[in-house]
Design a protein around this motif. Structure first.
Motif, short mmCIF file in Angstrom:
data_model
loop_
_atom_site.label_atom_id
_atom_site.label_comp_id
_atom_site.label_asym_id
_atom_site.label_seq_id
_atom_site.Cartn_x
_atom_site.Cartn_y
_atom_site.Cartn_z
N LEU A 229 63.82 101.43 90.44
CA LEU A 229 62.85 102.40 90.99
C LEU A 229 61.82 102.93 90.52
N PHE A 230 61.81 103.34 89.03
CA PHE A 230 60.64 104.60 88.22
C PHE A 230 59.08 103.39 89.03
N VAL A 231 59.14 101.79 89.19
CA VAL A 231 57.84 101.31 89.36
C VAL A 231 57.51 101.40 90.55
N SER A 232 58.89 101.73 92.17
CA SER A 232 58.98 101.82 92.63
C SER A 232 57.74 103.39 93.09
N LEU A 233 57.97 104.09 92.70
CA LEU A 233 57.71 105.31 92.76
C LEU A 233 56.30 105.99 92.61
N THR A 234 55.49 104.42 91.38
CA THR A 234 54.24 104.97 90.86
C THR A 234 53.71 104.59 92.36
N GLY A 235 53.80 104.06 92.69
CA GLY A 235 53.59 103.67 94.60
C GLY A 235 52.96 105.00 95.19
N ILE A 236 53.90 105.91 94.74
CA ILE A 236 54.34 107.43 95.53
C ILE A 236 52.92 108.21 95.02
N GLY A 237 53.07 108.40 93.30
CA GLY A 237 52.24 109.06 92.54
C GLY A 237 50.84 108.14 93.18
N PRO A 381 46.43 105.88 100.17
CA PRO A 381 47.25 106.28 100.35
C PRO A 381 48.96 105.69 100.85
N ALA A 382 48.45 105.23 101.90
CA ALA A 382 49.08 103.88 102.91
C ALA A 382 49.58 102.68 101.90
N ALA A 383 48.87 101.94 101.35
CA ALA A 383 48.44 100.75 100.66
C ALA A 383 49.51 101.08 99.24
N GLY A 384 49.99 102.56 98.36
CA GLY A 384 50.57 102.84 97.64
C GLY A 384 52.02 103.21 98.13
N ALA A 385 52.06 103.54 99.56
CA ALA A 385 53.41 104.35 100.48
C ALA A 385 54.29 102.64 100.78
N ALA A 386 53.12 101.87 101.26
CA ALA A 386 53.27 100.36 100.95
C ALA A 386 53.96 99.64 99.80
N VAL A 391 58.91 97.17 96.94
CA VAL A 391 59.69 97.29 95.98
C VAL A 391 61.37 97.74 96.20
N LEU A 392 61.76 98.84 96.58
CA LEU A 392 62.87 99.67 96.83
C LEU A 392 63.24 98.54 98.76
N LEU A 393 62.45 97.95 98.54
CA LEU A 393 63.27 96.78 99.81
C LEU A 393 63.54 95.71 98.86
N LEU A 394 63.29 95.21 98.41
CA LEU A 394 63.00 94.10 97.31
C LEU A 394 64.45 94.18 96.13
N ALA A 395 64.45 95.68 95.70
CA ALA A 395 64.87 95.46 94.57
C ALA A 395 66.29 96.38 95.28
#
Length: 412
Positions: A229-237, A381-386, A391-395
């Motif tokens: 979860l935390f790794v995925s949120l780095t994409g939001i940041g 920004p889209a790359a970070g969101a992707a 990550v969320l879909l995989l985990a």
């Protein structure tokens, strides 16, 4: 809170009921006021640096160090809150942070760049962990899950207002008086807001839930689900950091300085409105499902930027990903709450904040290097969101721990 939502549709709730609940308005208002330094200080620091004869590059470096120090120190302060309570963390850090912000215009010019850097880093390290603290208070202040859901969405959505009001207020004070006055007012607001929260009965009484045998040892905080979860949120940041630099690039490209502030403000407005809509009712599906849906919407909202829209279209476009940001962050906090062992919630929330902060720093740094490439910077920004969605879909964090989280919350 369980990651599994109830099948029965819950009646709608009102924000009047949330804000009318004991202590809610005080805690939310105090936290927003106390967190204004996070939005005001970077602007005030840059303006003070320029007024003191420094370069904009050095001012930017000081801002980056302030934000990085604040983010990196969050887990330590969260762990201290989980051990000793909120008051013993909030009050000392608020006093130190305010004193350091005032010391910068007093001592900075005399000590040169080295002293100014030391003061700014120390100010970042002593930033008050009000955000993590407030999230830890909601279960005790609002036992009703529906009211807590609305409060979390309102709390998350109003964060965007900080980054509209804060920079404008700092710039106005610096223009009307001086950057030193802006720093003094910044320190005063941070201290006042923290005092409002720290002296509130829920904050003074708050202690973490006792650890039970079903939670496992304290070292189990770093579970696979939480790490994913935390790794995925780095994409939001990353997307947030890229947004700020893209806005500056748009302003430079079109010769409209206001775009550098207008585009982030439009995004923050979308976040605020999205929070109001999301918190107004209980949505169907598990928290994991809502997290995935919100992440998909966040990604979709950035895609129109690939067409390189003009200023007006771009301003309208960024409202959409802003609206989904609140959904993602609110669901991330709910998932963190369910996946975290009792007695470690403040620390877990702090790691969540750190994850977004680290991603934001990375997005800002990379975007700055690619600012001359219009399509590339618009796509970041889209790359970070992707990355977040992938990550969320995989985990799919939470499926294995939903039952444990529900059991712990029901017996807390």
């Amino acid at each position: 809170m369980s990651l599994t939502a109830s099948r029965d549709p819950a009646p709608r709730i009102t924000y009047g009921a949330v804000l009318g609940s004991p202590h809610v308005a005080r805690l939310l208002g105090g936290t927003l006021t106390g967190r204004l330094p996070g939005a005001m200080a970077p602007v005030a620091i840059v303006l003070w640096t320029l007024a003191a004869g420094g370069s904009i590059a050095f001012g930017g470096l000081l801002c980056a160090l302030f934000g990085l120090a604040s983010a990196l120190s969050q887990p330590v302060k969260g762990r201290l809150m989980d051990r000793y309570g909120q008051t013993v963390v909030h009050l000392p850090t608020a006093l130190l942070n305010s004193a350091l912000l005032i010391a910068l215009p007093v001592a900075g010019p005399r000590g040169g760049p080295a002293l100014a850097t030391t003061i700014v880093v120390a100010a970042g390290l002593t930033a008050v962990p009000l955000e993590a603290g407030l999230r830890a208070l909601w279960p005790s202040v609002l036992p009703d899950p529906r009211l807590r859901h609305a409060a979390l969405a309102l709390d998350t959505g109003t964060q965007g207002l900080l980054y509209i009001v804060g920079p404008l207020l700092a710039a106005a004070l610096a223009s009307a008086r001086s950057p030193a006055v802006a720093l003094v007012v910044t320190s005063a607001l941070g201290l006042a807001g923290t005092l409002v929260v720290a002296t509130a009965p829920p904050s003074r009484r708050w202690r973490p839930a006792p650890t039970t045998s079903s939670d496992g040892p304290a070292r189990r905080l770093a579970s696979a689900d939480l790490v994913a979860l935390f790794v995925s949120l780095t994409g939001i940041g990353f997307a947030l950091g890229a947004l700020n630099v893209w806005a500056v690039a748009m302003a430079d490209q079109h010769g409209r300085d206001m775009l550098s502030g207008l585009l982030p403000a439009a995004f923050s407005t979308g976040s605020f409105l999205g929070g109001l809509v999301y918190g107004h009712r209980t949505w169907p599906g598990s928290t994991t499902h809502q997290l995935l849906t919100g992440s998909a919407g966040f990604l979709t909202g950035w895609l129109p930027l690939l067409a390189l829209p003009g200023p007006h279209a771009a301003t309208i476009t960024v409202v959409l990903p802003g609206a989904f940001l609140t959904v993602v962050v609110a669901c991330a906090y709910q998932a963190t709450d369910a996946l975290t062992p009792a007695g470690r919630t403040s620390e877990a929330y702090a790691w969540l904040i750190l994850s977004i902060g680290v991603g934001q720093a990375g997005g800002t740094a990379l975007s700055g290097r690619l600012a001359d490439h219009a399509l590339t910077i618009a796509a970041l920004p889209a790359a970070g969101a992707a990355f977040t969605l992938a990550v969320l879909l995989l985990a799919r964090p939470g499926h294995a721990s939903a039952r444990r989280g529900r059991h712990r919350r029901e017996h807390a």
